[in-house]
Design an enzyme around this catalytic site. Structure first.
Site, PDB file in Angstrom:
ATOM      1  N   HIS A 139       0.781  -1.099  -0.091  1.00  0.00           N
ATOM      2  CA  HIS A 139       0.125   0.108   0.034  1.00  0.00           C
ATOM      3  C   HIS A 139       0.815   1.431  -0.095  1.00  0.00           C
ATOM      4  CE1 HIS A 139      -4.039  -2.137   1.704  1.00  0.00           C
ATOM      5  NE2 HIS A 139      -3.571  -2.505   0.355  1.00  0.00           N
ATOM      6  N   GLU A 169       1.310   3.762   1.892  1.00  0.00           N
ATOM      7  CA  GLU A 169       1.981   4.177   3.238  1.00  0.00           C
ATOM      8  C   GLU A 169       3.152   3.409   3.534  1.00  0.00           C
ATOM      9  OE1 GLU A 169      -1.109   3.264   2.771  1.00  0.00           O
ATOM     10  OE2 GLU A 169      -2.574   4.148   4.167  1.00  0.00           O
ATOM     11  N   CYS A 201      -5.765   1.599   6.029  1.00  0.00           N
ATOM     12  CA  CYS A 201      -6.289   0.577   6.059  1.00  0.00           C
ATOM     13  C   CYS A 201      -6.202  -0.056   7.418  1.00  0.00           C
ATOM     14  CB  CYS A 201      -6.430  -0.566   5.100  1.00  0.00           C
ATOM     15  SG  CYS A 201      -4.664  -1.287   4.954  1.00  0.00           S
ATOM     16  N   ALA A 205     -20.125   7.213 -30.581  1.00  0.00           N
ATOM     17  CA  ALA A 205     -19.846   8.281 -31.655  1.00  0.00           C
ATOM     18  C   ALA A 205     -21.040   8.622 -32.580  1.00  0.00           C
ATOM     19  CB  ALA A 205     -18.337   7.897 -32.307  1.00  0.00           C
ATOM     20  N   ARG A 244     -11.008   2.822 -22.009  1.00  0.00           N
ATOM     21  CA  ARG A 244     -11.100   1.282 -22.031  1.00  0.00           C
ATOM     22  C   ARG A 244     -10.267   0.667 -20.774  1.00  0.00           C
ATOM     23  NH1 ARG A 244     -11.264  -1.344 -28.031  1.00  0.00           N
ATOM     24  NH2 ARG A 244     -13.293  -0.436 -28.593  1.00  0.00           N
ATOM     25  N   ASP A 302     -19.853  -5.833 -35.960  1.00  0.00           N
ATOM     26  CA  ASP A 302     -18.552  -5.320 -35.990  1.00  0.00           C
ATOM     27  C   ASP A 302     -17.457  -6.277 -35.692  1.00  0.00           C
ATOM     28  OD1 ASP A 302     -19.920  -3.122 -36.345  1.00  0.00           O
ATOM     29  OD2 ASP A 302     -19.794  -2.016 -34.527  1.00  0.00           O
ATOM     30  N   LEU A 304     -12.271  -5.050 -28.615  1.00  0.00           N
ATOM     31  CA  LEU A 304     -12.514  -4.430 -27.203  1.00  0.00           C
ATOM     32  C   LEU A 304     -11.332  -4.482 -26.351  1.00  0.00           C
ATOM     33  CD1 LEU A 304     -16.312  -5.724 -26.593  1.00  0.00           C
ATOM     34  CD2 LEU A 304     -15.634  -3.586 -27.628  1.00  0.00           C
TER      35      LEU A 304
HETATM   36  C1  AOF Z   1      -4.378   1.919   2.171  1.00  0.00           C
HETATM   37  N1  AOF Z   1      -3.565   2.050   1.638  1.00  0.00           N
HETATM   38  O1  AOF Z   1      -2.511   2.125  -0.587  1.00  0.00           O
HETATM   39  C2  AOF Z   1      -4.533   1.085  -0.239  1.00  0.00           C
HETATM   40  C3  AOF Z   1      -5.686   0.888   0.550  1.00  0.00           C
HETATM   41  O2  AOF Z   1      -6.190  -6.474  -0.348  1.00  0.00           O
HETATM   42  P1  AOF Z   1      -5.367  -5.539   0.025  1.00  0.00           P
HETATM   43  O3  AOF Z   1      -4.601  -5.802   1.432  1.00  0.00           O
HETATM   44  O4  AOF Z   1      -4.440  -4.692  -0.759  1.00  0.00           O
HETATM   45  O5  AOF Z   1      -6.498  -4.276   0.668  1.00  0.00           O
HETATM   46  C4  AOF Z   1      -7.300  -3.663  -0.310  1.00  0.00           C
HETATM   47  C5  AOF Z   1      -8.293  -2.728   0.499  1.00  0.00           C
HETATM   48  O6  AOF Z   1      -7.475  -1.759   1.171  1.00  0.00           O
HETATM   49  C6  AOF Z   1      -8.889  -1.578  -0.364  1.00  0.00           C
HETATM   50  O7  AOF Z   1     -10.166  -2.365  -0.901  1.00  0.00           O
HETATM   51  C7  AOF Z   1      -9.165  -0.363   0.302  1.00  0.00           C
HETATM   52  O8  AOF Z   1     -10.162  -0.617   1.252  1.00  0.00           O
HETATM   53  C8  AOF Z   1      -7.631  -0.547   1.021  1.00  0.00           C
HETATM   54  N2  AOF Z   1      -6.777   0.233   0.104  1.00  0.00           N
HETATM   55  N3  AOF Z   1      -5.491   1.254   1.925  1.00  0.00           N
HETATM   56  O9  AOF Z   1      -4.397   1.956   3.558  1.00  0.00           O
HETATM   57  C9  AOF Z   1      -3.279   2.100  -0.082  1.00  0.00           C
HETATM   58  N4  AOF Z   1      -4.679   0.818  -1.744  1.00  0.00           N
HETATM   59 ZN    ZN Z   2      -3.148  -0.111   3.693  1.00  0.00          ZN
END
Ligand code: AOF
Ligand code: ZN
Length: 356
Positions: free
Chosen positions: A63, A65, A98, A177, A212, A228, A232
């Site tokens: 993450h 942090e 988190c 379009a 996309r 078509d 995608l």
């Molecule tokens: C954070 N910092 O950079 C992100 C967070 O499966 P995991 O452990 O990667 O957890 C995913 C969940 O964590 C995601 O759904 C969201 O709630 C949180 N994301 N949290 O502190 C981060 N990407």
């Molecule tokens: Zn986190």
């Protein structure tokens, strides 16, 4: 150094930087949110100094942090004790840290362990696994937490992730379009070799591939597949190919169509699956966004349900029916009940959008 600017402006400045860093993960973190973090050291002599930056690079990996703290420890010769260093720091993050053991350990725990004394958060995490628990963990350990800096921008950046958790459905983007006189194509049948009408140009085609890549899934109706045979994919932009979604109520699609290639997953809904049911099923698969590219029947149906969040229309600089070709039959563009906002002109084609 930000000594010349106010405390509030400082918070917004660093949060803006978090948003920039978060965007570096744009095409690779879904269905996770894009998250950036900045660590600021309050130096008595030099004022505020950015000592670490990080972002969430890829789904399943560290993450923001964690990457930010690793960056600070790699870049800075910590002369005082580690404790004293972090006690003089503020950590900025566009999303609440988190609190759960997911693919990685809780970021709130790391912040507490490092003794970071101040945390500034853009928005609370709407994921029910977190939803305020991260902030509470920090506060219970004596960390000073401020929530809501540039909140609207933070919510907008992660609008797909927010939609999935708050509305329990993917974020829906409609896109088509059309010509100046309101057609998306000429009338064709499956067995004629009439070529489709080309409205987009090289640049707007590339912009479509970018859209996309920004979304986890892409949907077209049965007729679009039959007529078509679209791929995608995102060949004109970086990032992953979206999951392809289509309907096949009458079992007419065989596996030779491009949408069944092994370049991406494909989900076909048969029976009488309604659009709300499709969204429900996609939410269960943790798909946070879907781009609907046509045709008119499917788009009109979705417009009638009201279940969409953005509309993007490209108007080509041409008419389908002209005095030279008065007998052409066209396929009418979807009927959209609201005014769209003009965005820009690209090689003569005008782009309009609506973001609800
Ligand atoms: C954070 N910092 O950079 C992100 C967070 O499966 P995991 O452990 O990667 O957890 C995913 C969940 O964590 C995601 O759904 C969201 O709630 C949180 N994301 N949290 O502190 C981060 N990407
Ligand atoms: Zn986190």
């Amino acid at each position: 150094m930000i000594s010349a600017i106010s405390y509030k402006e400082g918070h917004e400045l660093y949060m803006q930087r978090c948003l920039q860093l978060a965007l570096l993960g744009e095409y690779y973190v879904a269905p996770n949110p894009m998250v950036g973090a900045v660590l600021v050291y309050h130096d008595q002599a030099r004022g505020d100094v950015v000592v670490g930056e990080g972002w969430h690079h890829r789904f399943g990996q560290a993450h923001a942090e964690v990457n930010c703290i690793m960056d600070a420890e790699r870049r800075n010769r910590i002369i005082e004790s580690e404790d004293a260093f972090y006690r003089n720091c503020t950590l900025y993050i566009n999303l609440e840290p988190c609190s759960h053991y997911g693919k990685t350990p809780p970021c709130a725990e790391l912040i507490i362990k490092k003794h970071i004394s101040h945390v500034v958060v853009g928005m609370l995490d709407p994921n029910p696994l977190v939803a305020g628990k991260g902030v509470r963990m920090l506060q219970q350990s004596g960390v000073d937490v401020q929530v809501g800096v540039l909140e609207a921008q933070c919510r907008f950046l992660n609008r797909r992730f927010v939609c999935l958790h708050e509305k329990n459905r993917p974020y829906v983007i409609l896109k088509w379009a059309q010509t100046l006189d309101g057609y998306i194509d000429v009338q064709r049948s499956y067995d004629d070799d009439c070529v489709p009408l080309v409205i987009s140009n090289m640049q707007t085609k590339q912009m479509v591939h970018k859209m996309r890549a920004e979304n986890m899934a892409i949907m077209v109706g049965t007729n679009t597949v039959l007529l078509d045979n679209p791929k995608l994919t995102t060949t004109r932009w970086s990032g992953r190919n979206p999951i392809r979604v289509t309907l096949d109520r009458h079992h007419v699609l065989d596996k030779t169509y491009h949408i069944f290639s092994d370049q991406a997953e494909t989900i076909v809904y048969d029976d009488d699956t309604t659009f709300p049911h499709i969204l429900n099923d996609l939410a269960l698969r943790k798909v946070h966004s879907i781009l609907v590219e046509g045709g008119t029947k499917l788009l009109n149906h979705i417009i009638s349900t009201g279940l969409y969040d953005e509309v993007h229309v490209e108007v080509g600089n041409m008419n389908l029916i002209t005095p030279h070709k008065p007998n052409l039959y066209g396929v009418k563009a979807p009927l959209f009940p609201q005014m769209l906002q003009y965005k820009m002109t690209v090689e003569g084609n005008k782009l309009y959008e609506l973001i609800r």
